[in-house]
Design an enzyme around this catalytic site. Structure first.
Site, PDB file in Angstrom:
ATOM      1  N   VAL C 249     -13.231  22.307 -16.745  1.00  0.00           N
ATOM      2  CA  VAL C 249     -13.598  23.405 -17.647  1.00  0.00           C
ATOM      3  C   VAL C 249     -13.578  24.725 -16.879  1.00  0.00           C
ATOM      4  O   VAL C 249     -13.684  24.750 -15.655  1.00  0.00           O
ATOM      5  CB  VAL C 249     -14.986  23.193 -18.295  1.00  0.00           C
ATOM      6  N   GLY C 277     -13.289  17.106 -10.396  1.00  0.00           N
ATOM      7  CA  GLY C 277     -12.252  17.700 -11.233  1.00  0.00           C
ATOM      8  C   GLY C 277     -12.697  17.965 -12.655  1.00  0.00           C
ATOM      9  O   GLY C 277     -11.876  18.197 -13.544  1.00  0.00           O
ATOM     10  N   LYS C 278     -14.013  17.937 -12.901  1.00  0.00           N
ATOM     11  CA  LYS C 278     -14.520  18.173 -14.253  1.00  0.00           C
ATOM     12  C   LYS C 278     -14.728  19.669 -14.510  1.00  0.00           C
ATOM     13  O   LYS C 278     -14.851  20.103 -15.652  1.00  0.00           O
ATOM     14  CB  LYS C 278     -15.852  17.445 -14.457  1.00  0.00           C
ATOM     15  N   VAL C 279     -14.828  20.430 -13.448  1.00  0.00           N
ATOM     16  CA  VAL C 279     -15.032  21.877 -13.516  1.00  0.00           C
ATOM     17  C   VAL C 279     -14.032  22.497 -12.555  1.00  0.00           C
ATOM     18  O   VAL C 279     -13.776  21.951 -11.484  1.00  0.00           O
ATOM     19  CB  VAL C 279     -16.479  22.226 -13.096  1.00  0.00           C
TER      20      VAL C 279
END
Lengths: 309, 309, 309, 309
Positions: C249, C277-279
């Protein structure tokens, strides 16, 4: 890069063995708990280490009175820095009063009418607090007036400890074993109210500067200083700041439920204290997140078992 | 049985309108926040109410210095009971030093070498703390020796406040507006270390019994007492216990991140204080769970907007 | 090194002005709150940003139902990832039932006998939950069987939203405005129990893979993705993990009372999500420590006021 | 009114003896911890009790994998309700990968570049997660397609457990010993992502309704149900709500750092669950405030020592 190992429980294992397995995990709660047990064991073993404990929260009324007293008796603790409440509760029990099992959902208006004062789920009787007043006055009367005109809290508590008869009393045991009890906020307690009312009729000055001088002196008396921090508050801060003159403590563990992100000192990590010169190095430091009334007895048992090996 | 209502946001609404909508929710966080805003507004409006605030945690260095000072300036606060740290940080800024924006992940060993001391994500320079020493000594020298031999912290802080020039200073503003600042653990701070070293060369006795006498006297001076508790620790306890003689406070709000289940006083609900006679009734009490450095400015703004209606 | 500035309250100031002053503090709670208000305002303004909110904890029954619904109505929220409980409570209210103001100290055995189920200090009637069963069955009957054999929760909730009449309903508003509601644990709720009993008599398969496919597709539909995380749990994790395919994100705020040190995902800082790797970057991220039911309405108001400038 | 007794430590005492002393304290943390040890010991002893554990937070990667597995192996646990993350970490280790000791202050941008993903202070390699993908596909290929078209998570995990070789694996041990593992949010994990990508090319439907049916059936299979709740989240809620049909569980302990006042279910006291019919009576219930990764091994050891007497 080292890898996480897993705890293996065996039915007959001692709490020390379990703590050693936890230290081997190296991460998260088990890593912190295991490290704390090891630091505490090392501290107890080290006769060249001046050992302080700071007490905040209901440790004495909450079942840990004998745990602390026994450690003082066995010379594993040299200095105690505590809230006034813990001193009050020690004296109450030494005078024969008991803490009562209650409920955290009690109606406080009704408790007040029944003469019960609440600490979460335990009660203190107003009756015992009134009896404390008389006993405090009587004990103060026995202290020579010249002394009463300028005492540190540690001197006052030695005097009271000398007059109490209960062998389980922290104050009495500290007096007998030569440990010092510092109470930087002694007036901020039920005992303190009785000191204050006494002081309005009789000479009595509790001089915090005398406390601080003695506390700083103690930090120089041995090669190393170790600190056990149970809860936060002023006891935590006082014992750490007194060690800045010698360059900081050598080892410290803290057990707390307070969180760091609000910025308050109670929940602050011990590493932060390095930047203030209150702690020497990050080596022998650990914060265990949890309730000290649960975790300290377990850690103390593991540390005592280390002394036998 | 009343039912929960829902908050309706309108873009132009004031924080007071939002707080009123929250109070109408009646449950959970919004209910508590809304009630706190209303109690605070009522307290500010009530000229027959002696208003205390207790300060623990980094309120002064953490951006709320002017918020507190302005409330003293406008006579919305009569008594301040605070940690030594908040006094230290007020004096540091009054002497022209600034707190520095840092990081909570900094390496504390490196910070120490760079002369920076850390409070979560803000820094204080060792340079400013050394400058504080000289300034403290100079200010103490200006206090008549006869006075210095027996002062409460509130008297000392009035003296210091009278010598500081910064109009944003809490100490100076309190001095000018006749508000009292009590610091039951004044030695437990960087300023306190400087008081202690001074006391080893010059006459200086800070007598906590004088503080307590003045604090208790203040609780009798008006019909009602209201207390705003920001953080816990000794400031919270001191202001509440001083009110037991008059039968407890009439209204109180507290904002805290500490939890109650450990049994420590910092996280204890205000209702518990009823059983100790520190609070009169459960009517005008509320605990808001949260960070006081965030919530107090918002609550204060809502309460100030109530004064205009 | 930048220095900390102090908040200056003026009686007529808007919450937006206060939030801007807080951001200027740059440290501790005010710094985090102010930054969150700014990120939220930027997110609302950005029409090329797909905006998700995750809901865990009693937001809908606890007074924030209309706050969330209005943001959906005004197109400030595109995707909602929620616990089953929040969906249940929305439908209960849409059917005309109300949540009842109660007490956290109630006797739960007595409540059970009275047909009241408790969420901290608010109650739900068993009567309303039974009525929910009939209504759910009726609404499910209206969904074509072919559809019922393979639906994502977002499709089921669109169907229900289309059948509800209440304009304050989150489900209805989302249906009308084209926002998607994902409920990865829909069976883990009172509504879910009714779905389960229905499924034992009638064809009904809720396929979580369909949800995830739709959720991932949404993350690609606009240039940027922003996430508002209220509470933790699976809603937080689901919305972040779905964004790994696009590289994370672009902006996120979270409000939580959960702490990070236990290692659980609910209390984990958003920075940790970068390593997964989520942000994408640490730039537009902030965690505000506190109760989302208190802080989100305040932040939302500040963000809405930014849209007017 | 019973009075508080004090813990007496003896160097050679077992953790069981210490836990018994704690139960005798009856109040605060020690009372809760001691009661939890006793309830857990009773649960383990009771062969007519269906025993569930709910797992949320990093228990498997954080050092408790073997603790849980051994309890399953010894038939002390019949049903496990867990987050997808704990399943993922069990499979990763079963495939020969290790979790790495890291730091909570690491730079997450750098970790990302180095292919390390962080959970507080432990790391997982991206390499192992990629290897997990291949292994998952291979294992799924071995499941007959007819089965794959409609499985509960408990059936999928039995299939995977049957294909793993590691004797320390929770999945393998559960398969061998006939314990069921439920994962209501299995897609919400790294393993789940691999299931999802697989499902886009091959037939795969994980049907949560099958899980719930099996879970409810299990609650009827023995006279009593006992639940051990480690962390909160959906695992906690799922296991409790499934027990409403039989009138609630007979005994439950929970260990959590989440607080109740926000109103979220994770921190809610077990007593609240009585009002929902999820728990039968307040008799055999206790919440221990603390970190489950620290406290559960200690409680489990005390409970196992009870089985020998």
């Amino acid at each position: 890069m080292p890898s996480v190992s897993h705890i293996k429980i065996k039915d007959r294992m001692s709490i020390l063995s379990l703590a050693e397995q936890m230290e081997a995990v190296k991460v998260l709660g088990p890593g912190r708990f295991g490290k704390a047990a090891r630091i505490l064991g090392d501290m107890f073993r080290d006769t060249n280490c001046m050992k302080f404990v700071s007490l905040a929260g209901p440790l004495i009324p909450g079942g840990l009175r004998t745990v602390i007293t026994d450690l003082v008796q066995r010379k594993y603790l040299d200095g105690i820095v505590t809230t006034g409440a813990n001193v009050t509760h020690d004296v109450l029990e030494a005078l024969g009063h008991r803490h009562i099992v209650g409920s955290e959902n009690a109606d406080d208006v009704k408790l007040r009418k029944r003469g019960l004062s609440r600490i979460y789920d335990l009660y203190v009787t107003q009756h015992s607090i009134e009896a404390l007043e008389k006993a405090t006055y009587r004990m103060l009367d026995h202290i020579p007036e010249s002394k009463r005109r300028n005492m540190g809290s540690f001197e006052l508590l030695h005097e009271l400890g000398g007059q109490l008869k209960d062998n389980n009393s922290l104050l009495r045991t500290a007096k007998i074993r030569g440990a010092a009890i510092f109470c930087p906020g002694i007036f901020d307690s039920m005992l303190g109210l009785h000191l204050w009312t006494y002081s309005r009729l009789h000479p009595l000055v509790i001089n915090p500067l005398r406390d601080f001088t003695r506390l700083v002196d103690m930090t120089y008396e041995r090669k190393r200083v170790g600190v056990i921090i149970l809860g936060g508050g002023m006891p935590k801060h006082q014992v750490l700041i007194a060690n800045t003159y010698r360059g900081g403590v050598d080892a410290a563990i803290q057990i707390t439920l307070d969180r760091p992100d609000g910025g308050g000192f109670s929940g602050a990590p011990l590493e932060e204290a390095i930047s203030w010169g209150k702690v020497k190095t990050p080596k022998n430091l650990v914060t265990v997140v949890g309730d000290a009334t649960v975790l300290f007895p377990v850690l103390a048992l593991a540390a005592l078992q280390q002394q036998r090996t």
